[in-house]
Enzyme design. Sequence first.
Site, PDB file in Angstrom:
ATOM      1  N   PHE A 127      24.435  57.205  58.677  1.00 51.41           N
ATOM      2  CA  PHE A 127      24.776  56.892  60.062  1.00 51.41           C
ATOM      3  C   PHE A 127      25.323  58.155  60.753  1.00 51.41           C
ATOM      4  O   PHE A 127      26.065  58.926  60.136  1.00 51.41           O
ATOM      5  CB  PHE A 127      25.819  55.773  60.072  1.00 51.41           C
ATOM      6  CG  PHE A 127      26.050  55.190  61.437  1.00 51.41           C
ATOM      7  CD1 PHE A 127      25.140  54.302  61.987  1.00 51.41           C
ATOM      8  CD2 PHE A 127      27.163  55.539  62.172  1.00 51.41           C
ATOM      9  CE1 PHE A 127      25.344  53.773  63.254  1.00 51.41           C
ATOM     10  CE2 PHE A 127      27.376  55.019  63.439  1.00 51.41           C
ATOM     11  CZ  PHE A 127      26.461  54.134  63.983  1.00 51.41           C
ATOM     12  N   ASP A 210      30.819  54.189  52.649  1.00 51.46           N
ATOM     13  CA  ASP A 210      30.896  53.534  53.955  1.00 51.46           C
ATOM     14  C   ASP A 210      30.415  52.087  53.749  1.00 51.46           C
ATOM     15  O   ASP A 210      29.271  51.853  53.336  1.00 51.46           O
ATOM     16  CB  ASP A 210      29.980  54.284  54.948  1.00 51.46           C
ATOM     17  CG  ASP A 210      30.043  53.692  56.352  1.00 51.46           C
ATOM     18  OD1 ASP A 210      30.239  52.474  56.487  1.00 51.46           O
ATOM     19  OD2 ASP A 210      29.865  54.453  57.326  1.00 51.46           O
ATOM     20  N   TYR A 235      33.939  44.692  63.014  1.00 47.57           N
ATOM     21  CA  TYR A 235      33.337  43.944  64.130  1.00 47.57           C
ATOM     22  C   TYR A 235      31.945  43.413  63.799  1.00 47.57           C
ATOM     23  O   TYR A 235      31.323  42.754  64.607  1.00 47.57           O
ATOM     24  CB  TYR A 235      33.288  44.794  65.417  1.00 47.57           C
ATOM     25  CG  TYR A 235      32.845  46.223  65.218  1.00 47.57           C
ATOM     26  CD1 TYR A 235      31.511  46.538  65.020  1.00 47.57           C
ATOM     27  CD2 TYR A 235      33.776  47.261  65.230  1.00 47.57           C
ATOM     28  CE1 TYR A 235      31.107  47.852  64.844  1.00 47.57           C
ATOM     29  CE2 TYR A 235      33.380  48.582  65.047  1.00 47.57           C
ATOM     30  CZ  TYR A 235      32.054  48.863  64.855  1.00 47.57           C
ATOM     31  OH  TYR A 235      31.650  50.169  64.670  1.00 47.57           O
ATOM     32  N   LYS A 236      31.441  43.730  62.586  1.00 46.66           N
ATOM     33  CA  LYS A 236      30.120  43.217  62.214  1.00 46.66           C
ATOM     34  C   LYS A 236      30.312  41.876  61.505  1.00 46.66           C
ATOM     35  O   LYS A 236      30.535  40.858  62.150  1.00 46.66           O
ATOM     36  CB  LYS A 236      29.389  44.222  61.334  1.00 46.66           C
ATOM     37  CG  LYS A 236      29.165  45.579  62.001  1.00 46.66           C
ATOM     38  CD  LYS A 236      28.417  46.514  61.078  1.00 46.66           C
ATOM     39  CE  LYS A 236      28.380  47.948  61.565  1.00 46.66           C
ATOM     40  NZ  LYS A 236      27.647  48.162  62.804  1.00 46.66           N
ATOM     41  N   ARG A 384      15.811  45.466  63.901  1.00 45.65           N
ATOM     42  CA  ARG A 384      16.611  44.959  62.781  1.00 45.65           C
ATOM     43  C   ARG A 384      16.911  43.494  63.042  1.00 45.65           C
ATOM     44  O   ARG A 384      17.386  43.126  64.112  1.00 45.65           O
ATOM     45  CB  ARG A 384      17.939  45.707  62.674  1.00 45.65           C
ATOM     46  CG  ARG A 384      17.823  47.117  62.186  1.00 45.65           C
ATOM     47  CD  ARG A 384      19.184  47.711  61.874  1.00 45.65           C
ATOM     48  NE  ARG A 384      20.157  47.519  62.924  1.00 45.65           N
ATOM     49  CZ  ARG A 384      21.374  48.073  62.926  1.00 45.65           C
ATOM     50  NH1 ARG A 384      21.752  48.833  61.919  1.00 45.65           N
ATOM     51  NH2 ARG A 384      22.210  47.855  63.905  1.00 45.65           N
TER      52      ARG A 384
HETATM   53  C1  LIG Z   1      27.307  52.806  58.747  1.00 47.65           C
HETATM   54  C2  LIG Z   1      28.193  52.904  59.942  1.00 47.65           C
HETATM   55  N1  LIG Z   1      29.264  53.721  59.923  1.00 47.65           N
HETATM   56  C3  LIG Z   1      30.097  53.818  60.994  1.00 47.65           C
HETATM   57  C4  LIG Z   1      29.861  53.069  62.131  1.00 47.65           C
HETATM   58  C5  LIG Z   1      30.688  53.094  63.365  1.00 47.65           C
HETATM   59  O1  LIG Z   1      31.851  53.755  63.416  1.00 47.65           O
HETATM   60  P1  LIG Z   1      32.927  53.356  64.537  1.00 47.65           P
HETATM   61  O2  LIG Z   1      33.499  52.026  64.134  1.00 47.65           O
HETATM   62  O3  LIG Z   1      33.889  54.455  64.514  1.00 47.65           O
HETATM   63  O4  LIG Z   1      32.221  53.252  65.853  1.00 47.65           O
HETATM   64  C6  LIG Z   1      28.772  52.205  62.177  1.00 47.65           C
HETATM   65  C7  LIG Z   1      28.511  51.408  63.409  1.00 47.65           C
HETATM   66  O5  LIG Z   1      27.596  50.685  63.573  1.00 47.65           O
HETATM   67  C8  LIG Z   1      27.920  52.122  61.064  1.00 47.65           C
HETATM   68  O6  LIG Z   1      26.857  51.306  61.094  1.00 47.65           O
END
Ligand SMILES: Cc1ncc(COP(=O)(O)O)c(C=O)c1O
Length: 410
Positions: A127, A210, A235-236, A384
């Site tokens: 990401f 992650d 938030y997911k 997706r």
């Molecule tokens: C794999 C991954 N890492 C990090 C993030 C996002 O980071 P942040 O919460 O700082 O916006 C996302 C957001 O969709 C993500 O899919």
Amino acid sequence: MTDLLAEAQGLDARDPLAAHLDEFVDAPGVTAYLDGNSLGRPLRSLPERLAEFVRDDWGTRLIRSWDEQWMDLPTELGDRIGRVAIGAAAGQTVVADSTTVLLYKLMRAAVAASPDRTEILIEEGNFPTDRFVAEGVAAERGMTVRWLTADPVHGVQLEDVAAAVSERTALVVLSHVDYRSGALADMKAITDAVHSASGGVGAGALMLWDLCHSVGVIPVELDACGVDLAVGCTYKYLNGGPGSPAFAYVNARHHGVLRQPIQGWMGAGDVFAMKSEYAPADGIRQFISGTPPVLGMLAMQGMLDLIETATIDGVREKSKTLTEFAVRAFDDVLAPLDVRLLSPRDAENRGGHVTIGHPDFAEVTKTLWPDGVIPDFRFPDGIRLGLSPLSTSHVEVLSGVLAVRDALGS
Ligand SMILES: Cc1ncc(COP(=O)(O)O)c(C=O)c1O
């Protein structure tokens, strides 16, 4: 097609978690919400919880609530996420900041702990925020980013990581579930390989996972896998709402060894002593920097209750039936229209979303959203289907797949 509908209805009728579908707020006009892997839906109980918070915790208890409950909320909630979803014993997980900021704090702390090592290893398709932070940290410390190439559908493989790790590696950063394809990495085997190829647990490179696309949809066992560090958003699949704070996991063996770079008063040993010098708090609390976003920590609590009731294993079972059904519907309805499957076929190698590809998908997505069918588009030509198990039915998946077919044909 009739068979697919009967199959979807049958799967819904036998779904042991189906009763939970009603616990989410209705979205008028939405027939298929297939983006729970970007923003989970709010629970029906949330408006009352928010009103109660404003009336009682904030409105009546006022500043007293900091002492009564909010100061400990980041670590209490972290422990709860640890227990319910990510296999972390208490005292190693904290809720604070965004995923990006926590990635920075943990990466920076990890590389500073082994100043003789010169490389950060990260997958080139990871990401963007993970890659950007790694590049920033490497530039700050005069290090090199070593890029790992992974198959876009099947994701990072053990052999590739093992071959790239060496005594030069300070840190390896990977996603447990690939945000594009949903491919699931072998956390235990890769973590072991990183440790053994670089000097052993505690002596070699650190492994940072992650968990943004895993937490709340797939059981994770951080302690059992010997993981050093992890971050994830809420938030997911934890339905914390837009901008809800992320969590960081730091294995207890690194407490007191790693020093995070954003030294703030809330992570200091005695928050109200107003000392002239910073001395970190004990344990995971030292990874906090400033005032925790208390409001943003409310919504995820209801979702954690729900996951605890359903169990994370139960959620994973439903996730598998949803993604398996999505792949079957894809085979019948979309493959004949030259749509490509961009996710692993075997559910064991996949997280909670299925990605499909077609050159017209940017246009197709634009026509689906106004009709209440909401997947997300990923550049250059992917859609997706993000299937949040507690809030998605199999019939909803079928509606989405049929809507994609209709939009392609129109
Ligand atoms: C794999 C991954 N890492 C990090 C993030 C996002 O980071 P942040 O919460 O700082 O916006 C996302 C957001 O969709 C993500 O899919």
